[in-house]
Design a protein around this motif. Structure first.
Motif, PDB file in Angstrom:
ATOM      1  N   LYS A 130       0.818  -1.222   0.000  1.00 15.92           N
ATOM      2  CA  LYS A 130       0.000   0.000   0.000  1.00 15.92           C
ATOM      3  C   LYS A 130       0.849   1.268   0.000  1.00 15.92           C
ATOM      4  N   ILE A 131       1.929   1.255   0.767  1.00 19.95           N
ATOM      5  CA  ILE A 131       2.818   2.418   0.817  1.00 19.95           C
ATOM      6  C   ILE A 131       4.252   1.940   0.644  1.00 19.95           C
ATOM      7  N   ASN A 132       5.093   2.789   0.126  1.00 18.00           N
ATOM      8  CA  ASN A 132       6.477   2.404  -0.157  1.00 18.00           C
ATOM      9  C   ASN A 132       7.305   2.449   1.117  1.00 18.00           C
ATOM     10  N   LEU A 133       7.582   1.268   1.671  1.00 16.97           N
ATOM     11  CA  LEU A 133       8.371   1.175   2.894  1.00 16.97           C
ATOM     12  C   LEU A 133       9.777   0.653   2.633  1.00 16.97           C
ATOM     13  N   THR A 134       9.898  -0.281   1.708  1.00 16.38           N
ATOM     14  CA  THR A 134      11.196  -0.887   1.422  1.00 16.38           C
ATOM     15  C   THR A 134      11.210  -1.499   0.026  1.00 16.38           C
ATOM     16  N   ALA A 135      12.370  -1.462  -0.599  1.00 18.95           N
ATOM     17  CA  ALA A 135      12.551  -2.150  -1.885  1.00 18.95           C
ATOM     18  C   ALA A 135      12.984  -3.592  -1.661  1.00 18.95           C
ATOM     19  N   ILE A 136      13.290  -3.931  -0.423  1.00 16.49           N
ATOM     20  CA  ILE A 136      13.711  -5.289  -0.064  1.00 16.49           C
ATOM     21  C   ILE A 136      12.458  -6.064   0.340  1.00 16.49           C
ATOM     22  N   VAL A 137      12.077  -7.069  -0.443  1.00 15.72           N
ATOM     23  CA  VAL A 137      10.778  -7.717  -0.227  1.00 15.72           C
ATOM     24  C   VAL A 137      10.853  -9.234  -0.018  1.00 15.72           C
ATOM     25  N   GLU A 138      11.988  -9.853  -0.339  1.00 23.33           N
ATOM     26  CA  GLU A 138      12.110 -11.301  -0.132  1.00 23.33           C
ATOM     27  C   GLU A 138      12.386 -11.588   1.349  1.00 23.33           C
ATOM     28  N   ASP A 139      11.803 -12.668   1.846  1.00 26.41           N
ATOM     29  CA  ASP A 139      11.912 -12.977   3.274  1.00 26.41           C
ATOM     30  C   ASP A 139      13.359 -13.004   3.773  1.00 26.41           C
ATOM     31  N   GLU A 140      14.205 -13.751   3.093  1.00 24.45           N
ATOM     32  CA  GLU A 140      15.590 -13.888   3.545  1.00 24.45           C
ATOM     33  C   GLU A 140      16.317 -12.551   3.514  1.00 24.45           C
ATOM     34  N   ASP A 141      16.019 -11.738   2.506  1.00 22.70           N
ATOM     35  CA  ASP A 141      16.649 -10.419   2.415  1.00 22.70           C
ATOM     36  C   ASP A 141      16.172  -9.503   3.537  1.00 22.70           C
ATOM     37  N   ILE A 142      14.892  -9.567   3.874  1.00 24.98           N
ATOM     38  CA  ILE A 142      14.370  -8.758   4.981  1.00 24.98           C
ATOM     39  C   ILE A 142      15.078  -9.142   6.281  1.00 24.98           C
ATOM     40  N   ILE A 143      15.241 -10.459   6.485  1.00 20.95           N
ATOM     41  CA  ILE A 143      15.900 -10.934   7.701  1.00 20.95           C
ATOM     42  C   ILE A 143      17.338 -10.426   7.775  1.00 20.95           C
ATOM     43  N   LYS A 144      18.085 -10.629   6.692  1.00 20.36           N
ATOM     44  CA  LYS A 144      19.519 -10.340   6.720  1.00 20.36           C
ATOM     45  C   LYS A 144      19.843  -8.866   6.485  1.00 20.36           C
ATOM     46  N   LYS A 145      19.169  -8.237   5.526  1.00 23.96           N
ATOM     47  CA  LYS A 145      19.532  -6.869   5.140  1.00 23.96           C
ATOM     48  C   LYS A 145      18.832  -5.802   5.975  1.00 23.96           C
ATOM     49  N   VAL A 200      33.007   1.464  13.664  1.00 23.56           N
ATOM     50  CA  VAL A 200      32.896   0.023  13.917  1.00 23.56           C
ATOM     51  C   VAL A 200      32.462  -0.656  12.624  1.00 23.56           C
ATOM     52  N   LYS A 201      33.306  -1.515  12.097  1.00 27.53           N
ATOM     53  CA  LYS A 201      32.985  -2.218  10.857  1.00 27.53           C
ATOM     54  C   LYS A 201      32.026  -3.365  11.128  1.00 27.53           C
ATOM     55  N   VAL A 202      31.032  -3.489  10.250  1.00 27.18           N
ATOM     56  CA  VAL A 202      30.035  -4.545  10.357  1.00 27.18           C
ATOM     57  C   VAL A 202      30.010  -5.301   9.034  1.00 27.18           C
ATOM     58  N   GLU A 203      30.283  -6.591   9.098  1.00 33.01           N
ATOM     59  CA  GLU A 203      30.212  -7.426   7.897  1.00 33.01           C
ATOM     60  C   GLU A 203      29.083  -8.419   8.072  1.00 33.01           C
ATOM     61  N   ASN A 204      28.078  -8.304   7.203  1.00 29.91           N
ATOM     62  CA  ASN A 204      26.869  -9.101   7.324  1.00 29.91           C
ATOM     63  C   ASN A 204      26.464  -9.612   5.950  1.00 29.91           C
ATOM     64  N   ASP A 205      26.666 -10.913   5.726  1.00 31.86           N
ATOM     65  CA  ASP A 205      26.229 -11.550   4.479  1.00 31.86           C
ATOM     66  C   ASP A 205      26.690 -10.763   3.253  1.00 31.86           C
ATOM     67  N   ASN A 206      27.978 -10.482   3.218  1.00 27.95           N
ATOM     68  CA  ASN A 206      28.604  -9.739   2.109  1.00 27.95           C
ATOM     69  C   ASN A 206      28.245  -8.249   2.072  1.00 27.95           C
ATOM     70  N   LEU A 207      27.511  -7.766   3.079  1.00 24.23           N
ATOM     71  CA  LEU A 207      27.242  -6.335   3.187  1.00 24.23           C
ATOM     72  C   LEU A 207      28.326  -5.723   4.074  1.00 24.23           C
ATOM     73  N   ASP A 208      28.996  -4.724   3.559  1.00 27.24           N
ATOM     74  CA  ASP A 208      30.078  -4.079   4.297  1.00 27.24           C
ATOM     75  C   ASP A 208      29.575  -2.729   4.803  1.00 27.24           C
ATOM     76  N   HIS A 209      29.187  -2.688   6.070  1.00 24.67           N
ATOM     77  CA  HIS A 209      28.634  -1.480   6.659  1.00 24.67           C
ATOM     78  C   HIS A 209      29.505  -0.968   7.795  1.00 24.67           C
ATOM     79  N   ASN A 210      29.203   0.233   8.256  1.00 31.66           N
ATOM     80  CA  ASN A 210      29.953   0.848   9.359  1.00 31.66           C
ATOM     81  C   ASN A 210      29.009   1.539  10.331  1.00 31.66           C
ATOM     82  N   LEU A 211      29.371   1.457  11.591  1.00 26.41           N
ATOM     83  CA  LEU A 211      28.710   2.273  12.607  1.00 26.41           C
ATOM     84  C   LEU A 211      29.651   3.434  12.905  1.00 26.41           C
ATOM     85  N   VAL A 212      29.213   4.637  12.578  1.00 25.59           N
ATOM     86  CA  VAL A 212      30.017   5.821  12.891  1.00 25.59           C
ATOM     87  C   VAL A 212      29.583   6.298  14.276  1.00 25.59           C
ATOM     88  N   ILE A 213      30.501   6.227  15.222  1.00 27.59           N
ATOM     89  CA  ILE A 213      30.200   6.541  16.624  1.00 27.59           C
ATOM     90  C   ILE A 213      30.649   7.964  16.935  1.00 27.59           C
TER      91      ILE A 213
END
Length: 237
Positions: free
Chosen positions: A39-54, A200-213
């Motif tokens: 109904k409303i645009n909340l996320t482009a990530i729609v597959e179950d596994e992607d929602i869980i991981k990403k 703080v580097k975060v590596e999650n299922d090939n996603l390379d993210h960072n927490l800037v503190i």
């Protein structure tokens, strides 16, 4: 229980507790997200596994910054579909969470999630970040501000740092290319009363993210944030 072990392993590695009750809340959250996303645009990530991981796991990874386990009062700026505020709340129900978003449709969704998951100690604000941090009941009242928004760190800092108590933290969840963004924002962060303490580097299922503190080391001048529209158009130098 398809994704239980994945989430449980992540939480175990982070030193936070996970159980079946929390898992079922995440699964219910996922189903509400998918339903409302039609109904409303909340996320482009729609597959179950992607929602869980990403989405879910990525938000839980904020606990890799260990002081997050001890903060009690958190505001999530530009929360969108509730990320990372709602996952933080599900993992640690003792935390008081405030979700702020400028779009009323998203606030309606968030209130439905809160109702259906029977979450307590969590509330929503419909409005702009620049407006509410001028209000005495919100300004410098939070142990931490978090944001997974995509705005440039300079802009995001002016939105978020005014909400944080001196001694508290602003945690920006950013993608892999943060070094230049941090260099460009350091002066603005200093003007706002903050200091970059860690990345703080975060590596999650090939996603390379960072927490800037960013630690709040002194009070923010009443000059900031500036009026709505100005912050993004004329970022602090």
């Amino acid at each position: 229980m398809k994704y239980f072990q994945v989430m449980n392993t992540v939480c175990s590695n982070l030193g936070v507790s996970f159980n079946k009750e929390k898992y079922y809340k995440f699964m219910k959250y996922k189903e509400i997200l998918k339903l409302w996303n039609n109904k409303i645009n909340l996320t482009a990530i729609v597959e179950d596994e992607d929602i869980i991981k990403k989405h879910f796991v990525d938000c839980i990874e904020i606990f890799k910054f260990s002081p997050m386990k001890n903060v009690s009062n958190i505001i999530d700026i530009g929360t969108g579909a509730g990320f990372p505020g709602i996952p933080i709340k599900i993992i640690d129900e003792s935390k008081k969470i405030t979700l702020l978003d400028s779009l009323n449709k998203r606030i309606n969704f968030l209130n439905q999630v809160i109702l259906d998951l029977k979450l307590e100690g969590i509330s929503c604000i419909h409005g702009r970040a620049e407006d509410f941090s001028k209000k005495v009941e919100y300004r410098e009242k939070f142990d931490a501000a978090v944001s997974r928004a995509v705005a440039n760190l300079t802009v995001l800092s002016e939105f978020c740092i005014p909400y944080v108590k001196t001694g508290g933290y602003f945690i920006a969840m950013k993608g892999p290319a943060v070094e230049d963004e941090i260099k460009e924002s350091k002066n603005a962060i200093n003007i706002l009363g903050g200091k970059v303490e860690d990345i703080v580097k975060v590596e999650n299922d090939n996603l390379d993210h960072n927490l800037v503190i960013i630690k709040k080391i002194r009070r923010t001048s009443k000059t900031y944030p500036r009026k709505p529209g100005i912050v993004a158009k004329k970022p602090l130098k």
